[in-house]
Motif scaffolding. Structure first.
Motif, PDB file in Angstrom:
ATOM      1  N   VAL A 127       0.841  -1.211   0.000  1.00 51.19           N
ATOM      2  CA  VAL A 127       0.000   0.000   0.000  1.00 51.19           C
ATOM      3  C   VAL A 127       0.877   1.262   0.000  1.00 51.19           C
ATOM      4  N   ALA A 128       1.971   1.215   0.768  1.00 51.54           N
ATOM      5  CA  ALA A 128       2.898   2.370   0.768  1.00 51.54           C
ATOM      6  C   ALA A 128       3.450   2.600  -0.641  1.00 51.54           C
ATOM      7  N   GLY A 129       3.759   1.487  -1.331  1.00 54.51           N
ATOM      8  CA  GLY A 129       4.302   1.601  -2.689  1.00 54.51           C
ATOM      9  C   GLY A 129       3.300   2.190  -3.660  1.00 54.51           C
ATOM     10  N   ALA A 130       2.025   1.916  -3.410  1.00 57.19           N
ATOM     11  CA  ALA A 130       0.973   2.407  -4.314  1.00 57.19           C
ATOM     12  C   ALA A 130       0.534   3.832  -3.969  1.00 57.19           C
ATOM     13  N   ALA A 131       1.079   4.364  -2.877  1.00 60.77           N
ATOM     14  CA  ALA A 131       0.579   5.651  -2.372  1.00 60.77           C
ATOM     15  C   ALA A 131       1.356   6.847  -2.922  1.00 60.77           C
ATOM     16  N   ARG A 132       0.619   7.881  -3.270  1.00 59.75           N
ATOM     17  CA  ARG A 132       1.272   9.130  -3.688  1.00 59.75           C
ATOM     18  C   ARG A 132       1.946   9.786  -2.491  1.00 59.75           C
ATOM     19  N   LYS A 133       1.295   9.667  -1.324  1.00 58.94           N
ATOM     20  CA  LYS A 133       1.854  10.283  -0.117  1.00 58.94           C
ATOM     21  C   LYS A 133       1.722   9.301   1.047  1.00 58.94           C
ATOM     22  N   PHE A 134       2.802   9.164   1.805  1.00 59.82           N
ATOM     23  CA  PHE A 134       2.820   8.246   2.951  1.00 59.82           C
ATOM     24  C   PHE A 134       3.116   9.062   4.210  1.00 59.82           C
ATOM     25  N   ILE A 135       2.125   9.126   5.078  1.00 63.10           N
ATOM     26  CA  ILE A 135       2.320   9.807   6.365  1.00 63.10           C
ATOM     27  C   ILE A 135       2.508   8.746   7.446  1.00 63.10           C
ATOM     28  N   CYS A 136       3.633   8.820   8.131  1.00 67.12           N
ATOM     29  CA  CYS A 136       3.902   7.879   9.218  1.00 67.12           C
ATOM     30  C   CYS A 136       3.614   8.557  10.554  1.00 67.12           C
ATOM     31  N   ASP A 225       6.839  10.085   3.570  1.00 68.07           N
ATOM     32  CA  ASP A 225       6.990  11.444   3.021  1.00 68.07           C
ATOM     33  C   ASP A 225       6.882  12.478   4.139  1.00 68.07           C
ATOM     34  N   LEU A 226       6.155  12.078   5.153  1.00 70.65           N
ATOM     35  CA  LEU A 226       5.933  12.983   6.288  1.00 70.65           C
ATOM     36  C   LEU A 226       5.908  12.123   7.550  1.00 70.65           C
TER      37      LEU A 226
END
Ligand code: 5RP
Length: 239
Positions: A127-136, A225-226
């Motif tokens: 899902v992270a790979g498919a995401a435009r933006k990844f907020i952790c 990303d954030l």
């Protein structure tokens, strides 16, 4: 923080633990609520897994958005979302994910992560790979200078477990089979201690190349990303 640690050590270990958990939950919740402000109507939203994400799911259910398409990274999160009246869509039916929100077991200021403490690393990485933006989203206890104090989870095809473990020893680690645990994909987990992860990108590549490894819980090639770090004081934002 150091002050109350000292006080509670002098009373009892049990009391210390409860106090620390309370404090950690506070940070987790703050980070989760901060992530919620990034969710917009109509988004394809990826939902991670873990106790921090549970706070995010609960807050999302309380403040529903219109026409959200939710993609889940685990059976556990799917179950929680469903219980709260939030339906999940298959990733293949959604295509790209606009935003992915997930926790981590360790995170650095370079936004590299160790994930997989809950065993959901493979779907999380997809899902992270498919995401435009990844907020952790993490509480401040997860922030480290160097990854690797937390044992690195590696999902393996069951028949390859011993072979992969031997290769992990050659890489300098001490592999431990997570017994009585089967992933959502029917595989097994090896937790690796004492690896030198001074170069997370290299180590991720190296472990991924071992035949039988499905996923290593290092998120360095595709880090966050954030990073939202919650603590008793507030939320620190790292980019
Ligand atoms: C699950 C994960 C989780 O994000 C990670 O274990 C953090 O969990 P928690 O928020 O409960 O501390 O990678 O596979």
């Amino acid at each position: 923080m150091r002050h109350w640690l000292e006080i509670f050590y002098r009373t009892s270990a049990g009391t210390l633990l409860r106090r620390r958990e309370l404090n950690q939950d506070d940070g987790k919740k703050r980070a989760a609520l901060a992530a919620l402000t990034h969710v917009e109507d109509g988004m394809a939203l990826g939902v991670g897994t873990g106790s921090t994400v549970d706070f995010f799911i609960d807050a999302l259910a309380e403040r529903p958005h219109r026409k959200l398409r939710l993609v889940s990274s685990s059976e556990r999160s799917t179950e929680r979302l469903g219980r709260l009246g939030l339906d999940v869509t298959e990733l293949s039916a959604v295509g790209d994910v606009d935003l992915y929100v997930d926790g981590a077991d360790e995170a650095t200021q370079h936004l590299h992560l160790i994930k997989g403490g809950g065993g959901a690393l493979t779907r999380e990485k997809i899902v992270a790979g498919a995401a435009r933006k990844f907020i952790c989203i993490v509480d401040d206890s997860k922030l480290v200078g160097r990854l690797g104090k937390f044992p690195l989870p590696v999902e393996v095809i069951p028949m390859a477990r011993s072979f992969v473990a031997r290769q992990l020893v050659k890489a300098g680690g001490q592999p431990v089979w997570r017994q009585d645990f089967v992933t959502d994909n029917g595989n097994q987990i090896i937790d690796v201690r004492n690896l030198d992860i001074s170069n997370p990108v290299e180590m991720e590549t190296r472990i991924n190349q071992i035949p039988g490894v499905v996923t290593v819980g290092l998120f360095a090639h595709r880090g966050a990303d954030l990073l939202l770090v919650g603590s008793a004081e507030g939320v620190e934002i790292m980019t």
